[in-house]
Design a protein around this motif. Structure first.
Motif, PDB file in Angstrom:
ATOM      1  N   LEU A 145     -35.411  16.271 -97.317  1.00 26.05           N
ATOM      2  CA  LEU A 145     -34.476  15.220 -97.728  1.00 26.05           C
ATOM      3  C   LEU A 145     -35.241  14.030 -98.297  1.00 26.05           C
ATOM      4  O   LEU A 145     -34.830  13.433 -99.297  1.00 26.05           O
ATOM      5  N   ARG A 173     -36.473  14.864-101.906  1.00 28.36           N
ATOM      6  CA  ARG A 173     -35.459  14.698-102.950  1.00 28.36           C
ATOM      7  C   ARG A 173     -35.204  13.218-103.220  1.00 28.36           C
ATOM      8  O   ARG A 173     -35.083  12.801-104.384  1.00 28.36           O
ATOM      9  N   ALA A 174     -35.124  12.407-102.165  1.00 33.10           N
ATOM     10  CA  ALA A 174     -34.907  10.972-102.353  1.00 33.10           C
ATOM     11  C   ALA A 174     -36.049  10.345-103.149  1.00 33.10           C
ATOM     12  O   ALA A 174     -35.830   9.496-104.021  1.00 33.10           O
ATOM     13  N   TYR A 225     -27.281  20.386-102.462  1.00 33.80           N
ATOM     14  CA  TYR A 225     -28.650  20.400-101.930  1.00 33.80           C
ATOM     15  C   TYR A 225     -28.626  20.605-100.423  1.00 33.80           C
ATOM     16  O   TYR A 225     -29.425  21.370 -99.870  1.00 33.80           O
ATOM     17  N   THR A 226     -27.699  19.937 -99.738  1.00 28.28           N
ATOM     18  CA  THR A 226     -27.587  20.087 -98.282  1.00 28.28           C
ATOM     19  C   THR A 226     -27.239  21.518 -97.910  1.00 28.28           C
ATOM     20  O   THR A 226     -27.763  22.057 -96.928  1.00 28.28           O
ATOM     21  N   ASP A 256     -25.695  16.043-104.142  1.00 28.48           N
ATOM     22  CA  ASP A 256     -26.043  15.857-102.730  1.00 28.48           C
ATOM     23  C   ASP A 256     -25.558  17.005-101.850  1.00 28.48           C
ATOM     24  O   ASP A 256     -26.328  17.572-101.069  1.00 28.48           O
ATOM     25  N   ASP A 257     -24.268  17.321-101.953  1.00 29.85           N
ATOM     26  CA  ASP A 257     -23.697  18.346-101.072  1.00 29.85           C
ATOM     27  C   ASP A 257     -24.305  19.717-101.323  1.00 29.85           C
ATOM     28  O   ASP A 257     -24.576  20.468-100.379  1.00 29.85           O
ATOM     29  N   LEU A 264     -36.089  24.539-102.710  1.00 31.18           N
ATOM     30  CA  LEU A 264     -35.675  23.144-102.606  1.00 31.18           C
ATOM     31  C   LEU A 264     -36.290  22.265-103.688  1.00 31.18           C
ATOM     32  O   LEU A 264     -35.596  21.451-104.303  1.00 31.18           O
ATOM     33  N   ARG A 274     -36.126  19.480 -92.361  1.00 31.35           N
ATOM     34  CA  ARG A 274     -34.992  18.802 -92.981  1.00 31.35           C
ATOM     35  C   ARG A 274     -35.363  17.374 -93.379  1.00 31.35           C
ATOM     36  O   ARG A 274     -35.055  16.916 -94.478  1.00 31.35           O
ATOM     37  N   GLN A 275     -36.020  16.673 -92.469  1.00 28.70           N
ATOM     38  CA  GLN A 275     -36.418  15.292 -92.756  1.00 28.70           C
ATOM     39  C   GLN A 275     -37.330  15.224 -93.976  1.00 28.70           C
ATOM     40  O   GLN A 275     -37.159  14.371 -94.860  1.00 28.70           O
ATOM     41  N   LEU A 292     -30.409  23.520 -98.321  1.00 32.98           N
ATOM     42  CA  LEU A 292     -31.332  23.145 -97.246  1.00 32.98           C
ATOM     43  C   LEU A 292     -30.940  23.822 -95.939  1.00 32.98           C
ATOM     44  O   LEU A 292     -31.789  24.405 -95.243  1.00 32.98           O
ATOM     45  N   ASP A 293     -29.659  23.765 -95.595  1.00 31.11           N
ATOM     46  CA  ASP A 293     -29.192  24.393 -94.355  1.00 31.11           C
ATOM     47  C   ASP A 293     -29.365  25.910 -94.391  1.00 31.11           C
ATOM     48  O   ASP A 293     -29.783  26.519 -93.397  1.00 31.11           O
TER      49      ASP A 293
END
Length: 255
Positions: free
Chosen positions: A101, A104-105, A226-227, A223-224, A160, A97-98, A230-231
């Motif tokens: 994330l 993407r940033a 993508y989360t 953002d949402d 992702l 996850r780290q 990811l989850d």
């Protein structure tokens, strides 16, 4: 202002002398800056060389023998910083996850580079080994190996990284915003009888989902969504790992 010193004649040095006065990092940074400003499709190696005050041969001297080598180096620069984003003591799922994330940033800081990272083979190659290693390490700690390791890796990268590439897909650049205006106008004309579900959901969907938008994720981030992806991927891989571990655990003998 470039960092290449001038010769006594007042002209910038060429050939090996220029290469010595220029670093690989400067070349890559200048290339990323050009793509940030003009987009990947408008990237020009000659323009990059002119901006640095050198010949294209000097660029190749630093990054390899082709534009593809430069593109691979750009990709490696974007992904090479991701190892620092993870806590090496965290569970493998948290590390993934780290890292994703942070991926993407990082790409959002240079949205015009996104097609190079996800949609073109030009960025492939051994320059990305740091990126590959940290993802494989987390998956290996989760118990994945062999075919399962390969498939899990491809699911994460394809899902992702592909999401970010689509999110940041560039709009047509030749119409000065006219294309965006046309798409927005057509969206307002959706027939409620022919497309009742789409019409009803348009206040939530218009310009906020893939294929029904006129701006990309640099202007309207996802953002949402993508989360959620990811989850779904990481939780699904964790469940798969648990299931595999259960199947491989021998049943205790009774008697």
């Amino acid at each position: 202002m470039n960092d290449v010193p001038a010769t006594r004649s007042g002209r910038a040095p060429r050939g090996r002398a220029a290469a010595v006065g220029l670093s690989r990092e400067q070349v890559i940074s200048a290339a990323i800056a050009q793509i940030d400003a003009k987009g990947l499709s408008a990237f020009s190696l000659r323009e990059l060389a002119r901006g640095l005050g050198v010949s294209p041969a000097v660029i190749y001297w630093h990054v390899g023998g082709s534009k593809e080598d430069l593109f691979a180096a750009i990709a490696a620069t974007i992904t090479g910083q991701l190892a620092a984003a993870q806590d090496p003591l965290a569970p493998w799922t948290d590390r993934l996850r780290q890292v994703f994330l942070a991926y993407r940033a990082s790409v959002h800081r240079h949205p015009n580079v996104s097609p190079l990272l996800g949609a073109q083979m030009k960025s492939n190659g051994v320059a990305n080994l740091d990126w590959i290693e940290i993802v494989l390490a987390a998956l290996s700690d989760g118990g994945f190996q062999g075919d399962a390791l390969r498939n899990a890796f491809n699911a994460l990268i394809g899902g992702l990284c592909g999401f970010v590439t689509v999110e940041l897909a560039p709009a047509p650049s030749s119409e000065d915003g006219a294309w965006q205006d046309r798409v927005a106008a057509r969206m307002a004309e959706v027939d409620p009888e022919a497309y009742p579900l789409t019409h009803a959901a348009l206040p939530e969907l218009a310009n906020r989902i893939f294929v029904l938008r006129w701006q990309n994720g640099a202007q309207v981030p996802y953002d949402d969504s993508y989360t959620v992806l990811l989850d779904l991927l990481i939780d699904g891989l964790a469940a798969r790992a648990r299931s595999s571990a259960t199947l491989e655990t021998p049943e205790p003998l009774h008697g």
